[in-house]
Write a protein that holds these residues in place. Structure first.
Motif: not given
Length: 238
Positions: A67-88
């Motif tokens: 759960y992102v409280r502030k800012g954003a987190i960028t995820h990548t994995d070896r399944l090929g998923n890429v995503g940026r999850t923002e606050a809230g």
């Protein structure tokens, strides 16, 4: 039972780029009285410096909700998923039989997250990752963010009869949450004081709840509340 665990009593560590507080035993922090809460195993309160993060590493057989409280987190994995999850917003990574991923703060300011690990009810499932945007209006209600409970069809799925809920509250807002028999609740207010059945908790304190039929959560200040409703350890896959 309602047990307030003040933020100042939590375990933790600082690594320069990461300031981590641990609600339960994790990494080099070990407290036998805080090994988890039912099937909830980890709740970390992490502050990640700009342009840093967790290099590629592996997990297995764990349901990991961020759960992102502030800012954003960028995820990548070896399944090929890429995503940026923002606050809230929230992301789920079901590690299953094994997954390698990285998490980076690619923003110019600190990112703050709650990282929540729930032990699954089956082992070696197929791994997956997914993120979703949820309503952010201050309406004093809890929204199911991730769940493996029957009927929570709009939530991100996890492999456990558990749920992660969140809601935005204005000062004075209150809601009642009903527990099932043998359930374990753990909740944290992100930004302001709250009361749980009249027991006060400060921002970022942990509140562990069990053996109650229901709880009333009241915001004393504007805040967001994140809550995990988990079964006992008998529901965890051996």
């Amino acid at each position: 039972m309602i047990d307030v665990r003040p933020f100042s009593t939590l375990g933790g560590a600082e690594y320069g780029w990461l300031k981590a507080k641990h609600h339960f035993s994790f990494a080099n922090y070990h407290d036998m009285s805080r090994m988890g809460w039912g099937a909830l195993r980890v709740w970390n309160d992490d502050t990640i410096s700009p342009f840093t993060g967790f290099d590629p590493h592996g997990h297995r057989d764990m349901e990991i909700v961020t759960y992102v409280r502030k800012g954003a987190i960028t995820h990548t994995d070896r399944l090929g998923n890429v995503g940026r999850t923002e606050a809230g917003d929230v992301q789920v990574m079901s590690a299953g039989k094994g997954i390698v991923h990285s998490e980076y703060n690619q923003e110019p300011d600190d990112t703050q997250i709650f990282q929540i690990w729930i032990m699954p009810n089956k082992r070696h499932a197929e791994p997956y990752w997914e993120a979703r945007t949820f309503p952010k209006e201050q309406n004093g209600r809890l929204t199911v963010l991730a769940s493996g409970r029957t009927g929570d069809t709009d939530a991100l799925p996890i492999n456990q009869d558990a749920a992660v809920l969140g809601g935005s509250f204005k000062a004075g807002d209150s809601t009642t949450y009903t527990l099932g028999k043998g359930r374990y609740l753990y909740l944290v207010s992100t930004d302001g004081k709250i009361e749980v059945n009249g027991t006060r908790a400060e921002s970022r304190d942990g509140v562990a709840i069990s053996d109650l039929d229901s709880v009333e959560i009241k915001a004393l200040e504007d805040t967001q509340v994140v809550l995990v409703d988990a079964p006992g350890l008998d529901a965890v896959a051996a």
